[in-house]
Scaffold this motif. Structure first.
Motif, PDB file in Angstrom:
ATOM      1  N   GLN A 148       1.457 -17.012  -5.797  1.00 29.46           N
ATOM      2  CA  GLN A 148       1.835 -17.447  -4.467  1.00 29.46           C
ATOM      3  C   GLN A 148       0.604 -17.697  -3.623  1.00 29.46           C
ATOM      4  N   ASP A 149       0.700 -18.761  -2.829  1.00 28.39           N
ATOM      5  CA  ASP A 149      -0.454 -19.139  -2.026  1.00 28.39           C
ATOM      6  C   ASP A 149      -0.659 -18.200  -0.852  1.00 28.39           C
ATOM      7  N   ILE A 150      -1.914 -18.115  -0.445  1.00 26.80           N
ATOM      8  CA  ILE A 150      -2.242 -17.373   0.765  1.00 26.80           C
ATOM      9  C   ILE A 150      -2.148 -18.361   1.918  1.00 26.80           C
TER      10      ILE A 150
ATOM     11  N   THR B 164      -6.628  -0.269  -1.302  1.00 29.51           N
ATOM     12  CA  THR B 164      -6.261   0.917  -0.531  1.00 29.51           C
ATOM     13  C   THR B 164      -6.206   0.577   0.951  1.00 29.51           C
ATOM     14  N   ASN B 165      -5.341   1.306   1.700  1.00 29.84           N
ATOM     15  CA  ASN B 165      -5.413   1.155   3.148  1.00 29.84           C
ATOM     16  C   ASN B 165      -6.041   2.396   3.769  1.00 29.84           C
ATOM     17  N   LYS B 166      -6.521   3.304   2.888  1.00 29.97           N
ATOM     18  CA  LYS B 166      -7.229   4.474   3.409  1.00 29.97           C
ATOM     19  C   LYS B 166      -8.691   4.123   3.636  1.00 29.97           C
TER      20      LYS B 166
ATOM     21  N   GLU C 202       2.455 -20.874  11.662  1.00 28.31           N
ATOM     22  CA  GLU C 202       2.472 -21.385  10.286  1.00 28.31           C
ATOM     23  C   GLU C 202       3.186 -20.411   9.350  1.00 28.31           C
ATOM     24  N   LEU C 203       2.932 -19.116   9.572  1.00 20.01           N
ATOM     25  CA  LEU C 203       3.574 -18.112   8.721  1.00 20.01           C
ATOM     26  C   LEU C 203       5.086 -18.078   8.958  1.00 20.01           C
ATOM     27  N   ILE C 204       5.490 -18.257  10.229  1.00 16.62           N
ATOM     28  CA  ILE C 204       6.931 -18.269  10.520  1.00 16.62           C
ATOM     29  C   ILE C 204       7.600 -19.419   9.762  1.00 16.62           C
TER      30      ILE C 204
ATOM     31  N   LEU D  61       6.185  -9.283   9.844  1.00 15.01           N
ATOM     32  CA  LEU D  61       6.530 -10.620  10.332  1.00 15.01           C
ATOM     33  C   LEU D  61       7.582 -11.264   9.424  1.00 15.01           C
ATOM     34  N   ARG D  62       7.371 -11.135   8.116  1.00 15.60           N
ATOM     35  CA  ARG D  62       8.337 -11.721   7.181  1.00 15.60           C
ATOM     36  C   ARG D  62       9.726 -11.121   7.391  1.00 15.60           C
ATOM     37  N   ASN D  63       9.786  -9.781   7.567  1.00 14.89           N
ATOM     38  CA  ASN D  63      11.081  -9.137   7.758  1.00 14.89           C
ATOM     39  C   ASN D  63      11.738  -9.544   9.071  1.00 14.89           C
TER      40      ASN D  63
HETATM   41  N1  LIG Z   1      -1.432 -14.913   3.792  1.00 13.08           N
HETATM   42  C1  LIG Z   1      -0.178 -14.754   3.353  1.00 13.08           C
HETATM   43  N2  LIG Z   1       0.575 -15.827   3.138  1.00 13.08           N
HETATM   44  C2  LIG Z   1       1.860 -15.673   2.733  1.00 13.08           C
HETATM   45  N3  LIG Z   1       2.443 -14.514   2.492  1.00 13.08           N
HETATM   46  C3  LIG Z   1       1.742 -13.397   2.683  1.00 13.08           C
HETATM   47  C4  LIG Z   1       0.376 -13.473   3.104  1.00 13.08           C
HETATM   48  N4  LIG Z   1      -0.094 -12.215   3.193  1.00 13.08           N
HETATM   49  C5  LIG Z   1       0.925 -11.403   2.850  1.00 13.08           C
HETATM   50  N5  LIG Z   1       2.024 -12.108   2.533  1.00 13.08           N
HETATM   51  C6  LIG Z   1       3.328 -11.549   2.156  1.00 13.08           C
HETATM   52  O1  LIG Z   1       3.542 -10.385   2.939  1.00 13.08           O
HETATM   53  C7  LIG Z   1       4.120  -9.327   2.166  1.00 13.08           C
HETATM   54  C8  LIG Z   1       3.202  -8.117   2.170  1.00 13.08           C
HETATM   55  O2  LIG Z   1       2.002  -8.404   1.450  1.00 13.08           O
HETATM   56  P1  LIG Z   1       1.375  -7.380   0.402  1.00 13.08           P
HETATM   57  O3  LIG Z   1       2.423  -6.627  -0.313  1.00 13.08           O
HETATM   58  O4  LIG Z   1       0.400  -8.149  -0.398  1.00 13.08           O
HETATM   59  O5  LIG Z   1       0.627  -6.398   1.431  1.00 13.08           O
HETATM   60  P2  LIG Z   1      -0.213  -5.086   1.146  1.00 13.08           P
HETATM   61  O6  LIG Z   1      -1.436  -5.198   1.945  1.00 13.08           O
HETATM   62  O7  LIG Z   1      -0.343  -4.869  -0.307  1.00 13.08           O
HETATM   63  O8  LIG Z   1       0.734  -3.988   1.775  1.00 13.08           O
HETATM   64  P3  LIG Z   1       0.698  -2.371   1.609  1.00 13.08           P
HETATM   65  O9  LIG Z   1      -0.446  -1.875   2.417  1.00 13.08           O
HETATM   66  O10 LIG Z   1       2.001  -1.942   2.169  1.00 13.08           O
HETATM   67  O11 LIG Z   1       0.553  -2.110   0.163  1.00 13.08           O
HETATM   68  C9  LIG Z   1       4.327  -9.912   0.790  1.00 13.08           C
HETATM   69  O12 LIG Z   1       5.651 -10.394   0.716  1.00 13.08           O
HETATM   70  C10 LIG Z   1       3.352 -11.055   0.713  1.00 13.08           C
HETATM   71  O13 LIG Z   1       3.782 -12.058  -0.172  1.00 13.08           O
END
Ligand SMILES: Nc1ncnc2c1ncn2[C@@H]1O[C@H](COP(=O)(O)OP(=O)(O)OP(=O)(O)O)[C@@H](O)[C@H]1O
Ligand SMILES: [Mg+2]
Length: 384
Positions: free
Chosen positions: A135-137, A277-279, A317-319, A357-359
């Motif tokens: 999936q694209d960023i 990690t998010n720590k 754009e993300l929306i 945002l996605r949710n």
């Molecule tokens: N730049 C982006 N473009 C499109 N979708 C994105 C982008 N960044 C994140 N997402 C989407 O947002 C959701 C959360 O991303 P992801 O699971 O990679 O986050 P994470 O940093 O691993 O989270 P966590 O800290 O909870 O593990 C996923 O559905 C992912 O596909």
């Protein structure tokens, strides 16, 4: 199905051609290696049958050229009297199989069927992997540009990578992109969520165990590192890994070796490690929860994923992106968002980042009108 037959003897070419055409394969022939390589690079064959002994360019050389040119059609060698050894060499070099001369009809048909089945599986796997991991960023903010540049630079190397960033910012997505763009993308990709595995099991999960090494070890178990051999392992939430497991991960990184729980033999593995990690690992080191030497090994390359706040301009754009994805998953028409609704969302705080945002987009599509209005946002989202 299209098959290429390469042999300098006309009689053999024609007899195999007749057999295959009776089975509805479409067949091309080449009477020497040069012609074969030229034909195979012009069009895609589902399989290539190639004689080993030919004047000028022999079968091994043809095979070498095809492999070097990245031609993926499976190659079946035809071996005459006395070149069995060469046939074995060909298999080592990447030929699919070999058939002895004079070729037996059933053997030819079965081998071609096996070869094309395998080629199909390889293609299918590639398409599926692309769907799941490719999936694209999305985003054009400066911070995202940096992120993408970094991924493009680091992906093709074998260096270990540490991905940091807040919750839901896209760390897993970055890991998947690194894998997809690496030259290990045909190898396995194994994801491990270190936080989800109980500490007493993490050793055996990662490194495997031998039958009988503990009460519930009723058979040998291959660990995630062994499963990822030749490919990439993604150690998500590495900050939650036990110190004992950290020591073993360090050893894999340094020596490319591991020992399964209860095992006495070392196993060599070739695995690229991506961790996230998010720590704050420096703080974890201070507290004695994280090994400093492992941190240094992992942090040769650190990719920092920006929070959504650092890239607010990407929110519109993300929306749209998520609205399209949700529509295509549900088969419904794409819903639009009014400019005022987008503005409210752009200004809101996003502690849960892109996942949040996605949710929220999903919720508004279910609960809001068409287009989704500012009132819908106020009614359904905590806009602090
Ligand atoms: N730049 C982006 N473009 C499109 N979708 C994105 C982008 N960044 C994140 N997402 C989407 O947002 C959701 C959360 O991303 P992801 O699971 O990679 O986050 P994470 O940093 O691993 O989270 P966590 O800290 O909870 O593990 C996923 O559905 C992912 O596909
Ligand atoms: Mg994650």
């Amino acid at each position: 199905m299209k098959i290429l037959i390469v042999d300098d003897e006309k009689a053999i070419r024609n007899s195999i051609k007749d057999i295959l055409e009776m089975e509805d394969y479409s067949v091309e022939t080449a009477e020497n290696g040069v012609e074969a390589v030229a034909k195979a690079s012009k069009e895609k064959f589902d399989a290539i049958i190639c004689d080993i002994k030919m004047p000028e360019m022999d079968g091994i050389e043809v095979l070498d050229r095809l492999v070097a040119d990245g031609i993926e059609s499976p190659v079946i060698m035809l071996s005459g009297h006395g070149d069995l050894e060469t046939a074995v060499t060909c298999i080592k070099k990447g030929a699919f199989d070999f058939i002895s001369k004079p070729p037996d009809i059933n053997r030819i048909l079965i081998t071609i069927k096996n070869a094309t089945d395998k080629a199909n599986l390889v293609t299918q796997t590639r398409i599926l992997k692309k769907k799941v991991y490719g999936q694209d960023i999305i985003g054009s903010a400066e911070a995202v540009g940096h992120l993408k540049d970094m991924i493009a630079k680091v992906a093709p190397t074998s260096a270990s990578v540490l991905i940091t960033g807040p919750n839901g910012s896209g760390k897993e997505l970055v890991a998947q992109n690194l894998y997809q763009m690496s030259n290990r993308s045909m190898g396995p990709y194994v994801e491990v969520n270190c936080a989800a595995i109980p500490p007493e099991l993490i050793d055996s999960e990662l490194f495997g165990h031998k039958k009988g090494s503990f009460t519930s070890a009723i058979r040998d178990h291959k660990g995630k590192f062994e499963q990822a051999d030749g490919g990439t392992i993604f150690l998500d939430e590495i900050g939650d890994m036990s110190l004992a497991a950290q020591a073993k991960v360090l050893r894999v990184l340094q020596e490319k070796k591991l020992t399964p729980v209860g095992g006495d033999k070392e196993i060599s593995v070739d695995v690229r490690v991506i961790a996230a990690t998010n720590k704050n690992l420096r703080e974890e080191i201070e507290k004695g929860n994280f090994r400093e030497d492992l941190y240094h090994r992992l942090s040769v390359i650190v990719i920092k994923v920006p929070s959504l706040e650092e890239r607010r301009e990407d929110i519109p754009e993300l929306i749209s992106h998520f609205a399209e994805r949700i529509a295509s998953d549900s088969g419904e028409p794409v819903r639009s968002f009014s400019p005022e609704a987008v503005k409210l969302l752009k200004e809101k705080n996003w502690p849960g980042n892109i996942r949040e945002l996605r949710n929220v987009v999903h919720r508004l599509i279910i609960l809001g009108g068409d287009p989704v209005s500012a009132a819908d946002v106020r009614d359904n989202v905590d806009i602090n």
